[in-house]
Design an enzyme around this catalytic site. Structure first.
Site, PDB file in Angstrom:
ATOM      1  N   GLN A   1       0.783  -1.139  -0.128  1.00  0.00           N
ATOM      2  CA  GLN A   1      -0.113  -0.032   0.038  1.00  0.00           C
ATOM      3  C   GLN A   1       0.915   1.078  -0.096  1.00  0.00           C
ATOM      4  OE1 GLN A   1      -3.449  -0.658   2.828  1.00  0.00           O
ATOM      5  NE2 GLN A   1      -1.989  -2.044   3.535  1.00  0.00           N
TER       6      GLN A   1
ATOM      7  N   CYS B   1      -5.596  14.261 -19.798  1.00  0.00           N
ATOM      8  CA  CYS B   1      -5.316  13.537 -20.809  1.00  0.00           C
ATOM      9  C   CYS B   1      -4.655  12.175 -20.511  1.00  0.00           C
ATOM     10  CB  CYS B   1      -4.431  13.959 -21.872  1.00  0.00           C
ATOM     11  SG  CYS B   1      -2.681  14.449 -21.287  1.00  0.00           S
TER      12      CYS B   1
ATOM     13  N   CYS C   1      -0.274  19.982 -16.905  1.00  0.00           N
ATOM     14  CA  CYS C   1       0.308  18.953 -17.851  1.00  0.00           C
ATOM     15  C   CYS C   1       1.028  19.529 -19.089  1.00  0.00           C
ATOM     16  CB  CYS C   1      -0.797  18.305 -18.113  1.00  0.00           C
ATOM     17  SG  CYS C   1      -0.600  16.883 -19.519  1.00  0.00           S
TER      18      CYS C   1
ATOM     19  N   HIS D   1      -1.469   1.555  -4.144  1.00  0.00           N
ATOM     20  CA  HIS D   1      -2.033   2.561  -4.390  1.00  0.00           C
ATOM     21  C   HIS D   1      -1.184   3.564  -5.001  1.00  0.00           C
ATOM     22  CE1 HIS D   1      -3.922   1.668  -0.094  1.00  0.00           C
ATOM     23  NE2 HIS D   1      -4.554   1.223  -1.066  1.00  0.00           N
TER      24      HIS D   1
END
Length: 269
Positions: free
Chosen positions: A104, A135, A157, A124
């Site tokens: 995890q 995107c 981004c 995770h």
């Protein structure tokens, strides 16, 4: 009683042929990475820190995103080194008995310690990469953090200018279906499930414990505090993980156990 429990755990590990390990934040605390829910956990000490773990809050509140990026810049993950618990699992893997580490944790310390990356399933996600929520483009975290260090409060981004996030699973966000599928197969196909450093309070990771037990695996739980699944375990150890795992990994195999022909986990789909 603690010594009897340790002896029982050693016997189970010694007789095992196919061990799956489920690790949580308690495995990395000795590396200087705080856990979340413990007495000194990150969310215990700072209630606002949990906001960044909510996908809705991250998407809706620019200030939550900015705080999240500032926190990442100073994260102890970047300087953390594997501890005795991580190294013990590497030794167990080299003995040929450990086939999968389901973690995890998002710190990458299992791989840094020497665990085969193909045998580490990061339920995770990872803090070492970024993903665009628009995107879907991914990239190295170091590139985004360089932009933060140069003054950007919230790097976007590079491809579409969308919201950028660490490639970790937030509350309200689904786990990677392929990773979860392989984790469930690993739980079904082991003779011992060794649980280390997790409170087993988060699903679906916690659900791997009863899944393994119902499939016939012996469950060994090592965690500082009791968990909701202690009654499912053959052995429960409330001992320091960094002490218990090296002790268990040093046990030579004694035969027995349950064999399987499912093959290498890196080939599962």
């Amino acid at each position: 009683m603690a010594s009897e429990a340790c002896a029982a755990a050693r016997a189970l590990v010694a007789s095992a042929h196919r061990i799956t390990v489920l690790t949580g934040a308690g495995v990395s605390t000795d590396s200087g990475i705080p856990d979340f829910r413990g007495p000194d956990g990150l969310w215990t000490r700072d209630a606002d820190a949990g906001l960044a773990a909510s996908l809705d809050a991250y998407l809706c509140d620019p200030e939550v995103r900015r705080r999240s990026w500032r926190a990442k810049l100073d994260s102890p993950v970047w300087t953390a080194k594997p501890n005795a618990a991580h190294r013990a699992l590497v030794e167990l893997e080299r003995s040929g008995r450990l086939r999968t580490v389901v973690t995890q944790n998002i710190d990458g310390l299992h791989q840094k310690a020497g665990s085969d990356p193909h045998r580490v399933l990061e339920l995770h996600g990872t803090l070492h990469a970024t993903v665009c929520l628009g995107c879907g483009a991914t990239g190295p975290m170091r590139d985004a953090l360089r932009r933060v260090a140069e003054g950007e409060q919230e790097p976007d981004c590079p491809r579409c200018r969308g919201i950028l996030k660490s490639a970790t699973v937030s509350f309200g966000q689904e786990l990677d279906g392929e990773v979860l599928h392989r984790a469930r197969l690993a739980a079904l196909d082991c003779d011992v499930l060794l649980v280390a450093g997790t409170s087993l309070s988060v699903q679906p990771a916690a659900g791997l414990v009863p899944l393994a037990a119902k499939a016939g695996a012996q469950v060994v739980i090592c965690n500082a505090e009791p968990t909701p699944y202690d009654s499912v375990a053959a052995v429960v150890l409330h001992e320091p993980v960094a002490d218990v795992l090296p002790d268990l990994s040093s046990v030579p195999p004694s035969g027995g156990g349950r064999f399987s022909s499912w093959g290498d986990p890196s080939t599962w789909s």
